[in-house]
Structures are given as C-alpha cells and as structure tokens.
Design an enzyme around this catalytic site. Structure first.
Site, PDB file in Angstrom:
ATOM      1  N   TRP A   7       0.805  -1.217   0.000  1.00 52.72           N
ATOM      2  CA  TRP A   7       0.000   0.000   0.000  1.00 52.72           C
ATOM      3  C   TRP A   7       0.837   1.266   0.000  1.00 52.72           C
ATOM      4  O   TRP A   7       0.472   2.265  -0.629  1.00 52.72           O
ATOM      5  CB  TRP A   7      -0.985  -0.015   1.165  1.00 52.72           C
ATOM      6  CG  TRP A   7      -2.028  -1.087   0.967  1.00 52.72           C
ATOM      7  CD1 TRP A   7      -2.219  -2.217   1.700  1.00 52.72           C
ATOM      8  CD2 TRP A   7      -2.979  -1.143  -0.113  1.00 52.72           C
ATOM      9  NE1 TRP A   7      -3.237  -2.970   1.166  1.00 52.72           N
ATOM     10  CE2 TRP A   7      -3.728  -2.335   0.058  1.00 52.72           C
ATOM     11  CE3 TRP A   7      -3.276  -0.305  -1.192  1.00 52.72           C
ATOM     12  CZ2 TRP A   7      -4.752  -2.708  -0.819  1.00 52.72           C
ATOM     13  CZ3 TRP A   7      -4.299  -0.676  -2.064  1.00 52.72           C
ATOM     14  CH2 TRP A   7      -5.016  -1.855  -1.872  1.00 52.72           C
ATOM     15  N   ASP A  15      -0.854   6.919   6.281  1.00 52.63           N
ATOM     16  CA  ASP A  15      -2.017   6.135   5.878  1.00 52.63           C
ATOM     17  C   ASP A  15      -2.292   5.122   6.989  1.00 52.63           C
ATOM     18  O   ASP A  15      -1.648   4.090   7.086  1.00 52.63           O
ATOM     19  CB  ASP A  15      -1.739   5.420   4.552  1.00 52.63           C
ATOM     20  CG  ASP A  15      -2.868   4.481   4.145  1.00 52.63           C
ATOM     21  OD1 ASP A  15      -3.895   4.424   4.854  1.00 52.63           O
ATOM     22  OD2 ASP A  15      -2.709   3.795   3.120  1.00 52.63           O
ATOM     23  N   LYS A  58     -12.056  -0.808   8.299  1.00 52.50           N
ATOM     24  CA  LYS A  58     -11.298  -1.706   9.175  1.00 52.50           C
ATOM     25  C   LYS A  58     -11.765  -1.545  10.631  1.00 52.50           C
ATOM     26  O   LYS A  58     -12.224  -2.490  11.254  1.00 52.50           O
ATOM     27  CB  LYS A  58      -9.803  -1.407   9.113  1.00 52.50           C
ATOM     28  CG  LYS A  58      -9.255  -1.109   7.722  1.00 52.50           C
ATOM     29  CD  LYS A  58      -9.103  -2.333   6.872  1.00 52.50           C
ATOM     30  CE  LYS A  58      -8.336  -1.981   5.586  1.00 52.50           C
ATOM     31  NZ  LYS A  58      -8.111  -3.139   4.729  1.00 52.50           N
TER      32      LYS A  58
END
Length: 360
Positions: free
Chosen positions: A102, A172, A196
């Site tokens: 990511w 992030d 999440k």
C-alpha cells in the site's frame, strides 16, 4: 449453528452492539419514523449527529484544536491523489517511505502529480523488518514525508515514529486507526478508510493540521480540496450518511469500552495469544520480525499451497471466515481488528491445533 468469526481484512467486523443498535433504529431514527438514510444531511438532527461524531472522535484521540477532522469519500486511494494536490509546495517533491504494497501504491499514484523520491524501510533478510527510521537529515528537502504504519497485506506494523524534523509527516492509517494510542501532534496529516476499525466502507477520515490547508494547486477538483471540504463541513456533495451514522455509533461504543487505552490492551492481548501459538508451532510460519508484527493483521502459512487451501476451506466449515491471504502474498491472514473478540482468536487457535495434528 457454529458461531461465526469474521477475520476479513476489510470490509471488516463491526461491533455487534453497534449493528444491533443500527438494526433497532433502522426504521425509526430519532423518532422520525424514517431511517437515518432518508433524512436530509443538512437537517438539524443529522447536523447534530455529525457534530457529536467529530466530538467523540476527537475525544478518543485527544486531537489538538489546530487540527481539522474531515469525513470524505473515495477511500484511501482517493487520498493517494489528494495529498500531493493539496500538500505540494515550493520544494516540489515528496519523500515516500515504503514498507509494502500500500505504501508503494501510494507512491505510484503521487507520481502522477509531483516528483517522488522513494525509500524502502525494509531490511534485506529472512524476516520482514524495518531498518533506520531517522530521515531528519534529508526531510527538509521535501514538502512532506509519507508512510504507512501498518501494511495490511504482509502484516508489517511500524510502531516507532519516523524522524522527519519539521517536515509534515503524513500517515495512511487505514488498518491501524483507533487500534492504539498515538500522539496526533507528531503528524501533519493522518487519513484512513473506514472499513477496518471505523465503520463500513464508503467514508474516509482525514485529520489534518490547519496550516496545511489552503495550499491546493489551482486545478485541484473541489471534492479533493481540503480547504473547500473544511469550509463545507465535509459536505460539498451529499455524503454517505449511513456510513457516517455507523461511524458515530462506533465512536460511542469505543468510548463506552474505556477508550483507546482499553482497546489497545485488548488488541495486544489478542495478538500476543496468536503470535505465541505461531512461535511455538513448527507447522505454521510467520516471517515478520517481532518488533514489526502487526496487532491488526497476522499473516501465516504452512509453506505448502495445497495445505493452505485445505486450511482455508476447513476453517470456513468451522465458522472461521475470510482467512485467505491477499492474492499478492498468498497463505493465510487473520485480521483481528477492534471488533474481533478474544474468543474469535481462541477459536482460531483451537482449529489451528486440530489441523496441525491432522496434517503433520
């Protein structure tokens, strides 16, 4: 019926108490005889909801007054583009610290909008682990430094804060948001997709220091412009009202559970239980160094693709869902976010023990 535990990496579990409250209020929210999805997002009741949601979120993280909280759309991927459009200044370049899929993806997207220098945080070796995190000597050359504290796919978490001096640090936190206490003042900006630990997919939280707002390049679309969104209460268009509502319930739930101090302890207890079992097994393997083991995403493998497939299929039959690892990495992954009870981890270990005995 076997109790089901959902180990999905996202969209992930939402606390049962939150879902039950949403179910109860679905047809009659706030005595309006309509659902929250059917009321005006600019009406008095919904405006009160979003004000309280921000207040509760600020309380959870003890967010300083000089930071804005935005509730946006487009997920973390949208922010991959919005960040360089808003934060790029006179230096004209950004430093991206990479540690997995990511952070690499974020760097790739940013290159469409600015010059990016990339630095790999992982050391070469048998284990996944981070090396030097002191970038204070080079950080003044950049408008901002970006990193991902938790790589969902590989299960690598960075607990130590990168040293970047006075350069804004952008994080992030999609898969680590609200999982443990952090000092917000050490960051220029934090962003996270909701799916999440915050609520359902469809809403993204941005925490940004006020002095970093208002510098967007002229061609930045309004929906990605932090100044425009901040002035519009994150509502320059109709927001995902139901997702916002569910996030507000999650914030209240976390506060009722003792806040982040209590949540962090629970997460540490769950992770320790599972990693201790893995460390004592010769059948399963985890290749992340102990100092970088994620509290949220525990990866493991038998080392045999056929056995891995059997494990995933049989686990599903036993009420243990979504244990298949990401296609980039394979193997297995147990995502044990805030909403996963310790009983779920215990059930997983019981199954792992049984599967190990049957296949040794």
């Amino acid at each position: 019926m076997t109790q089901v535990f959902n180990f999905s990496a996202g969209p992930a579990m939402i606390p049962t108490a939150v879902l039950e409250q949403a179910q109860k209020e679905l047809l009659n929210w706030q005595g309006q005889h309509t659902s929250v999805m059917e009321v005006s997002h600019r009406g008095k009741l919904f405006m009160e909801l979003i004000a309280q949601a921000e207040q509760d979120f600020r309380k959870l993280y003890n967010i300083p007054k000089n930071y804005k909280v935005l509730f946006l759309q487009g997920g973390a991927r949208g922010q991959f583009a919005a960040i360089p459009m808003n934060l790029m200044g006179k230096k004209g370049k950004a430093l991206y610290l990479t540690s997995g899929h990511w952070s690499l993806t974020a760097a790739k997207e940013a290159r469409l909008f600015c010059h990016v220098d990339e630095m790999n945080l992982l050391e070469v070796g048998d284990e996944l682990k981070t090396g030097n995190l002191d970038f204070s000597d080079i950080s003044p050359n950049y408008d901002y430094v970006h990193y991902c504290p938790n790589e969902t796919i590989s299960g690598v978490e960075i607990f130590e804060l990168p040293k970047v001096g006075n350069t804004p640090l952008v994080a992030d936190m999609s898969s680590t948001i609200l999982s443990r206490k952090i000092d917000i003042s050490q960051f220029g900006m934090i962003y996270a997709g909701a799916q999440k630990n915050l609520g359902p997919a469809g809403i993204t939280i941005v925490i940004i220091r006020e002095d970093l707002i208002g510098n967007a390049r002229q061609e930045t679309p309004s929906i990605w412009n932090y100044a425009v969104q901040a002035k519009s209460d994150s509502m320059i268009n109709t927001p995902p009202t139901f997702a916002w509502y569910l996030c507000s319930l999650v914030f209240k739930y976390l506060l009722s559970q003792g806040g982040l101090k209590a949540i962090e302890q629970r997460n540490q207890d769950k992770a320790k239980l599972l990693y201790d079992y893995l460390d004592n097994s010769t059948f399963y393997h985890n290749n992340v160094a102990k100092k970088n083991r994620s509290l949220m995403n525990v990866t493991f493998t038998t080392g045999n693709d056929e056995l891995n497939s059997q494990f995933i299929a049989q686990a599903l039959e036993n009420g243990l869902q979504a244990l298949k690892g990401h296609k980039v990495l394979g193997g297995m992954r147990a995502s044990i976010y805030n909403a996963m009870p310790i009983e779920g981890v215990q059930a997983l270990i019981t199954f792992m023990e049984k599967f190990e005995k049957q296949n040794q």
